[in-house]
Design an enzyme around this catalytic site. Structure first.
Site, PDB file in Angstrom:
ATOM      1  N   HIS A  40     -29.535 -42.034  -9.058  1.00 54.33           N
ATOM      2  CA  HIS A  40     -28.916 -41.529 -10.283  1.00 54.33           C
ATOM      3  C   HIS A  40     -29.425 -42.302 -11.497  1.00 54.33           C
ATOM      4  O   HIS A  40     -30.114 -43.310 -11.375  1.00 54.33           O
ATOM      5  CB  HIS A  40     -27.376 -41.564 -10.207  1.00 54.33           C
ATOM      6  CG  HIS A  40     -26.755 -42.917 -10.307  1.00 54.33           C
ATOM      7  ND1 HIS A  40     -25.398 -43.098 -10.482  1.00 54.33           N
ATOM      8  CD2 HIS A  40     -27.287 -44.164 -10.263  1.00 54.33           C
ATOM      9  CE1 HIS A  40     -25.119 -44.385 -10.532  1.00 54.33           C
ATOM     10  NE2 HIS A  40     -26.235 -45.048 -10.398  1.00 54.33           N
ATOM     11  N   CYS A  59     -27.810 -49.402 -14.498  1.00 54.81           N
ATOM     12  CA  CYS A  59     -27.608 -48.016 -14.053  1.00 54.81           C
ATOM     13  C   CYS A  59     -28.134 -47.015 -15.073  1.00 54.81           C
ATOM     14  O   CYS A  59     -28.134 -45.810 -14.825  1.00 54.81           O
ATOM     15  CB  CYS A  59     -26.142 -47.757 -13.717  1.00 54.81           C
ATOM     16  SG  CYS A  59     -25.723 -48.269 -12.028  1.00 54.81           S
ATOM     17  N   HIS A  65     -32.585 -45.060 -10.004  1.00 56.98           N
ATOM     18  CA  HIS A  65     -32.430 -46.116  -8.998  1.00 56.98           C
ATOM     19  C   HIS A  65     -31.429 -45.579  -7.987  1.00 56.98           C
ATOM     20  O   HIS A  65     -30.741 -44.596  -8.252  1.00 56.98           O
ATOM     21  CB  HIS A  65     -31.907 -47.415  -9.635  1.00 56.98           C
ATOM     22  CG  HIS A  65     -30.535 -47.250 -10.196  1.00 56.98           C
ATOM     23  ND1 HIS A  65     -30.306 -46.701 -11.428  1.00 56.98           N
ATOM     24  CD2 HIS A  65     -29.324 -47.472  -9.651  1.00 56.98           C
ATOM     25  CE1 HIS A  65     -29.010 -46.621 -11.632  1.00 56.98           C
ATOM     26  NE2 HIS A  65     -28.373 -47.072 -10.565  1.00 56.98           N
ATOM     27  N   HIS A  67     -28.402 -46.079  -4.699  1.00 58.71           N
ATOM     28  CA  HIS A  67     -27.329 -46.876  -4.093  1.00 58.71           C
ATOM     29  C   HIS A  67     -27.110 -46.385  -2.671  1.00 58.71           C
ATOM     30  O   HIS A  67     -27.315 -45.200  -2.368  1.00 58.71           O
ATOM     31  CB  HIS A  67     -26.013 -46.705  -4.852  1.00 58.71           C
ATOM     32  CG  HIS A  67     -26.041 -47.249  -6.242  1.00 58.71           C
ATOM     33  ND1 HIS A  67     -25.894 -48.588  -6.523  1.00 58.71           N
ATOM     34  CD2 HIS A  67     -26.187 -46.634  -7.444  1.00 58.71           C
ATOM     35  CE1 HIS A  67     -25.953 -48.772  -7.838  1.00 58.71           C
ATOM     36  NE2 HIS A  67     -26.135 -47.597  -8.426  1.00 58.71           N
ATOM     37  N   ASP A 105     -27.008 -36.598   0.141  1.00 54.75           N
ATOM     38  CA  ASP A 105     -27.758 -37.659   0.824  1.00 54.75           C
ATOM     39  C   ASP A 105     -29.260 -37.504   0.556  1.00 54.75           C
ATOM     40  O   ASP A 105     -29.809 -36.408   0.713  1.00 54.75           O
ATOM     41  CB  ASP A 105     -27.466 -37.588   2.329  1.00 54.75           C
ATOM     42  CG  ASP A 105     -28.068 -38.766   3.085  1.00 54.75           C
ATOM     43  OD1 ASP A 105     -28.099 -39.886   2.521  1.00 54.75           O
ATOM     44  OD2 ASP A 105     -28.486 -38.565   4.235  1.00 54.75           O
ATOM     45  N   HIS A 106     -29.887 -38.603   0.119  1.00 53.01           N
ATOM     46  CA  HIS A 106     -31.310 -38.612  -0.244  1.00 53.01           C
ATOM     47  C   HIS A 106     -31.612 -37.660  -1.407  1.00 53.01           C
ATOM     48  O   HIS A 106     -32.721 -37.143  -1.521  1.00 53.01           O
ATOM     49  CB  HIS A 106     -32.203 -38.278   0.961  1.00 53.01           C
ATOM     50  CG  HIS A 106     -32.264 -39.394   1.966  1.00 53.01           C
ATOM     51  ND1 HIS A 106     -31.193 -39.759   2.734  1.00 53.01           N
ATOM     52  CD2 HIS A 106     -33.271 -40.235   2.312  1.00 53.01           C
ATOM     53  CE1 HIS A 106     -31.543 -40.766   3.523  1.00 53.01           C
ATOM     54  NE2 HIS A 106     -32.801 -41.083   3.280  1.00 53.01           N
ATOM     55  N   GLU A 150     -19.910 -48.014  -4.199  1.00 54.41           N
ATOM     56  CA  GLU A 150     -21.261 -47.850  -4.740  1.00 54.41           C
ATOM     57  C   GLU A 150     -22.111 -49.077  -4.408  1.00 54.41           C
ATOM     58  O   GLU A 150     -23.317 -48.964  -4.160  1.00 54.41           O
ATOM     59  CB  GLU A 150     -21.215 -47.643  -6.252  1.00 54.41           C
ATOM     60  CG  GLU A 150     -22.566 -47.280  -6.851  1.00 54.41           C
ATOM     61  CD  GLU A 150     -22.487 -47.075  -8.350  1.00 54.41           C
ATOM     62  OE1 GLU A 150     -22.529 -45.921  -8.792  1.00 54.41           O
ATOM     63  OE2 GLU A 150     -22.366 -48.098  -9.085  1.00 54.41           O
TER      64      GLU A 150
HETATM   65 NI    NI Z   1     -26.275 -47.134 -10.418  1.00 53.33          NI
END
Ligand code: NI
Length: 161
Positions: A40, A59, A65, A67, A105-106, A150
């Site tokens: 995100h 972020c 990047h 998580h 996911d992914h 997260e």
């Molecule tokens: Ni983040």
């Protein structure tokens, strides 16, 4: 049983329980843990770059990047006499996969996830988005809480308010 004019109850599905008992069904909350990872960028286009950096720090990185998220899905209900379960956790896992995990996911929350379109992908907004996907699919089971991590240090909880 006894003392109410009825013959003693012979039905024993679970120990110490009969269908005529005045004892209320025990209500239990069960939780299934799920994992997913996703990318995100937490960015509000209405604010300046400086303000975004100040608010969102790492972020806000322009090139995304990721998580490794942990999601605990909690459902509350009476313990079924026949199965001894509130619900089949395998069935719950399947619902969570179909309605949420397979979509995120992914994936990139900013680009790929239909229920996050136009929403800043903070953990708060993600957990609310997941709730809205899951809650109708879990009925008549009662979704009571989502907890989403997260990072090992940061988590959010949502109970549908
Ligand atoms: Ni983040």
């Amino acid at each position: 049983p006894g003392g109410n004019g009825r013959p003693p109850c012979r039905i024993r599905i679970a120990p110490d329980r009969c269908p005529h008992s005045a004892t209320p069904m025990p209500v239990v909350t069960v939780t299934r843990r799920m994992h997913f990872n996703a990318a995100h960028r937490v960015h509000n286009p209405a604010l300046s770059d400086e303000e975004n950096t100040r608010l969102f720090g790492k972020c806000n990185n322009p090139n995304w990047h990721g998580h490794n998220y942990i999601l605990d899905v909690s459902v509350r209900g009476p313990v079924d006499d026949r199965t001894g379960y509130v619900l089949d956790l395998g069935a719950l896992k399947k619902i969570v996969e179909e309605r949420a995990v397979n979509l995120i996911d992914h994936k990139n929350f900013n680009l790929d996830v239909p229920f996050m379109r136009g929403v800043i992908p903070t953990s708060e907004n993600i957990v609310v988005g997941i709730w809205r996907e899951l809650e109708p699919a879990i009925r008549p089971g009662q979704l009571v809480k989502l907890v989403m991590w997260e990072t090992p240090n940061n988590y959010v909880e949502y109970t549908g308010e």
